[in-house]
Scaffold this motif. Structure first.
Motif, PDB file in Angstrom:
ATOM      1  N   SER A   1       0.117  14.041  -3.445  1.00  0.00           N
ATOM      2  CA  SER A   1      -0.790  14.112  -4.580  1.00  0.00           C
ATOM      3  C   SER A   1      -0.415  15.305  -5.435  1.00  0.00           C
ATOM      4  CB  SER A   1      -2.247  14.239  -4.083  1.00  0.00           C
ATOM      5  OG  SER A   1      -3.138  14.263  -5.165  1.00  0.00           O
ATOM      6  N   VAL A   2      -0.191  15.075  -6.721  1.00  0.00           N
ATOM      7  CA  VAL A   2       0.177  16.141  -7.644  1.00  0.00           C
ATOM      8  C   VAL A   2      -0.671  16.021  -8.894  1.00  0.00           C
ATOM      9  CG1 VAL A   2       2.547  16.250  -6.781  1.00  0.00           C
ATOM     10  CG2 VAL A   2       2.007  14.808  -8.765  1.00  0.00           C
ATOM     11  N   GLN A   3      -0.733  17.121  -9.622  1.00  0.00           N
ATOM     12  CA  GLN A   3      -1.435  17.092 -10.904  1.00  0.00           C
ATOM     13  C   GLN A   3      -0.467  16.694 -12.008  1.00  0.00           C
ATOM     14  OE1 GLN A   3      -3.624  20.852 -11.420  1.00  0.00           O
ATOM     15  NE2 GLN A   3      -5.457  19.622 -10.991  1.00  0.00           N
ATOM     16  N   GLU A   4      -0.999  16.032 -12.982  1.00  0.00           N
ATOM     17  CA  GLU A   4      -0.196  15.601 -14.129  1.00  0.00           C
ATOM     18  C   GLU A   4       0.584  16.784 -14.684  1.00  0.00           C
ATOM     19  OE1 GLU A   4      -2.532  13.771 -17.158  1.00  0.00           O
ATOM     20  OE2 GLU A   4      -0.813  13.300 -18.427  1.00  0.00           O
TER      21      GLU A   4
ATOM     22  N   THR B   1      10.007  14.892 -12.550  1.00  0.00           N
ATOM     23  CA  THR B   1       9.471  16.036 -13.298  1.00  0.00           C
ATOM     24  C   THR B   1       8.426  15.551 -14.303  1.00  0.00           C
ATOM     25  OG1 THR B   1      11.233  15.858 -14.933  1.00  0.00           O
ATOM     26  CG2 THR B   1      11.616  17.327 -13.061  1.00  0.00           C
ATOM     27  N   GLU B   2       7.587  16.482 -14.717  1.00  0.00           N
ATOM     28  CA  GLU B   2       6.551  16.199 -15.723  1.00  0.00           C
ATOM     29  C   GLU B   2       5.809  14.904 -15.399  1.00  0.00           C
ATOM     30  OE1 GLU B   2       9.574  18.045 -19.079  1.00  0.00           O
ATOM     31  OE2 GLU B   2       8.357  16.306 -19.599  1.00  0.00           O
ATOM     32  N   THR B   3       5.274  14.843 -14.197  1.00  0.00           N
ATOM     33  CA  THR B   3       4.653  13.608 -13.746  1.00  0.00           C
ATOM     34  C   THR B   3       3.511  13.159 -14.653  1.00  0.00           C
ATOM     35  OG1 THR B   3       3.268  14.899 -12.241  1.00  0.00           O
ATOM     36  CG2 THR B   3       5.264  13.890 -11.320  1.00  0.00           C
ATOM     37  N   GLN B   4       3.347  11.837 -14.714  1.00  0.00           N
ATOM     38  CA  GLN B   4       2.310  11.206 -15.531  1.00  0.00           C
ATOM     39  C   GLN B   4       1.506  10.258 -14.651  1.00  0.00           C
ATOM     40  OE1 GLN B   4       4.691   9.315 -18.559  1.00  0.00           O
ATOM     41  NE2 GLN B   4       5.520  11.263 -19.288  1.00  0.00           N
ATOM     42  N   PRO B   5       0.272   9.946 -15.020  1.00  0.00           N
ATOM     43  CA  PRO B   5      -0.543   9.047 -14.183  1.00  0.00           C
ATOM     44  C   PRO B   5       0.156   7.720 -13.893  1.00  0.00           C
ATOM     45  CG  PRO B   5      -1.935  10.139 -15.785  1.00  0.00           C
ATOM     46  CD  PRO B   5      -0.518  10.534 -16.121  1.00  0.00           C
ATOM     47  N   GLU B   6       0.938   7.241 -14.828  1.00  0.00           N
ATOM     48  CA  GLU B   6       1.638   5.964 -14.604  1.00  0.00           C
ATOM     49  C   GLU B   6       2.762   6.059 -13.578  1.00  0.00           C
ATOM     50  OE1 GLU B   6       0.979   7.405 -17.513  1.00  0.00           O
ATOM     51  OE2 GLU B   6       2.680   7.262 -18.906  1.00  0.00           O
ATOM     52  N   ASP B   7       3.062   7.277 -13.116  1.00  0.00           N
ATOM     53  CA  ASP B   7       4.025   7.441 -12.023  1.00  0.00           C
ATOM     54  C   ASP B   7       3.383   7.141 -10.675  1.00  0.00           C
ATOM     55  OD1 ASP B   7       5.470  10.345 -13.645  1.00  0.00           O
ATOM     56  OD2 ASP B   7       6.079   8.238 -13.762  1.00  0.00           O
ATOM     57  N   SER B   8       2.054   7.025 -10.645  1.00  0.00           N
ATOM     58  CA  SER B   8       1.356   6.735  -9.394  1.00  0.00           C
ATOM     59  C   SER B   8       1.785   5.371  -8.862  1.00  0.00           C
ATOM     60  CB  SER B   8      -0.158   6.755  -9.608  1.00  0.00           C
ATOM     61  OG  SER B   8      -0.598   8.036  -9.991  1.00  0.00           O
ATOM     62  N   ALA B   9       2.296   5.365  -7.636  1.00  0.00           N
ATOM     63  CA  ALA B   9       2.836   4.145  -7.027  1.00  0.00           C
ATOM     64  C   ALA B   9       3.336   4.523  -5.632  1.00  0.00           C
ATOM     65  CB  ALA B   9       3.989   3.580  -7.861  1.00  0.00           C
TER      66      ALA B   9
ATOM     67  N   SER C   1       3.341   7.265  -0.848  1.00  0.00           N
ATOM     68  CA  SER C   1       2.321   6.928  -1.825  1.00  0.00           C
ATOM     69  C   SER C   1       2.072   8.148  -2.702  1.00  0.00           C
ATOM     70  CB  SER C   1       1.034   6.502  -1.126  1.00  0.00           C
ATOM     71  OG  SER C   1       0.030   6.197  -2.069  1.00  0.00           O
ATOM     72  N   LEU C   2       2.479   8.058  -3.961  1.00  0.00           N
ATOM     73  CA  LEU C   2       2.337   9.170  -4.908  1.00  0.00           C
ATOM     74  C   LEU C   2       1.120   8.943  -5.794  1.00  0.00           C
ATOM     75  CD1 LEU C   2       3.381  11.730  -6.378  1.00  0.00           C
ATOM     76  CD2 LEU C   2       4.759  10.200  -7.819  1.00  0.00           C
ATOM     77  N   LEU C   3       0.271   9.956  -5.867  1.00  0.00           N
ATOM     78  CA  LEU C   3      -0.895   9.911  -6.745  1.00  0.00           C
ATOM     79  C   LEU C   3      -0.791  11.065  -7.735  1.00  0.00           C
ATOM     80  CD1 LEU C   3      -3.678   8.759  -7.524  1.00  0.00           C
ATOM     81  CD2 LEU C   3      -4.689  10.358  -5.887  1.00  0.00           C
TER      82      LEU C   3
END
Lengths: 111, 113
Positions: A12-15, A78-86, A106-108
């Motif tokens: 789990s990471v922050q945007e 890098t620079e994760t975005q909510p749409e990277d959740s998968a 599982s990445l959130l």
């Protein structure tokens, strides 16, 4: 069969933060290492791959590194975005025409 | 191009029943694969084929049979379904022997009661 170990199982990471997923493999003959992304209820889709004669490969915010001596490879987002959740799967080639998959991460990405 | 297609999308069976899952690809790929996906287990290879008329066992072949009578089709059969075969089944195909980019079908969700 040959194993592919994948860690962590959940992340789990922050945007805006970076995410790193690591895999190790046991078959020294493996020469192709793809990464697949699977969104909920969908099919796995290739996002990036690396071949054994290359140490690093980048595609915009995604990069993969390979250390053949240590038999491990990693996915960096890098620079994760909510749409990277998968769920992300690593894989290593076996026998020249099949893949052995890790169990998935599982990445959130939270806004 | 439709890519890789699978039929049916969903199926519920009773223990002991039989069924066949169909995978079709229109990319003229030589290699085709059947996987099962269970929670926390990733994708596990059931059987695969390196060309028309050939099949081989993967990691978890027990209870399944396959046939590749035509290059574009790969069939997965369950002769006597068991609750342990409840899973999501994915078919995939690949056209390159050395670098195995695999294209997946949409999956079949099978429940065995």
């Amino acid at each position: 069969g040959e194993n592919v170990e994948q860690h962590p199982s959940t992340l789990s990471v922050q945007e805006g933060d970076s995410a790193v997923i690591k895999c190790t493999y046991s078959d020294s003959a493996s020469n192709y290492f793809p990464w697949y992304k699977q969104e909920l209820g969908k099919r796995p889709q290739l996002i990036i791959d690396i071949r054994s004669n290359v140490g690093e490969k980048k595609d915009q915010r995604i990069a993969v590194t390979l250390n053949k001596t240590a038999k491990h490879f990693s996915l960096h987002i890098t620079e994760t975005q909510p749409e990277d959740s998968a769920v992300y799967f690593c894989a290593a080639s076996i026998g020249g025409y099949a893949l052995n998959f890790g169990k998935g991460t599982s990445l959130l990405v939270t806004p | 191009n439709a890519g890789v297609t699978q039929t049916p999308k969903f199926r519920v069976l009773k223990t002991g029943q039989s069924m066949t899952l169909l995978c079709a690809q229109d990319m003229n790929h030589e290699y085709m694969y059947w996987y099962r996906q269970d929670p926390g287990m990733g994708l596990r290879l059931i059987h695969y084929s390196v060309g028309e008329g050939t099949t081989a066992k993967g990691e978890v072949p027990d209870g399944y049979n396959v046939s590749r009578l035509k290059k574009q089709n790969f069939l997965l059969g369950l002769e006597s379904a068991a609750p342990s075969q409840t899973s999501v089944y994915f078919c995939a195909s690949s056209g390159d022997r050395l670098y195995n980019e695999q294209f997946f079908g949409p999956g079949t969700r099978l429940t065995v009661l």
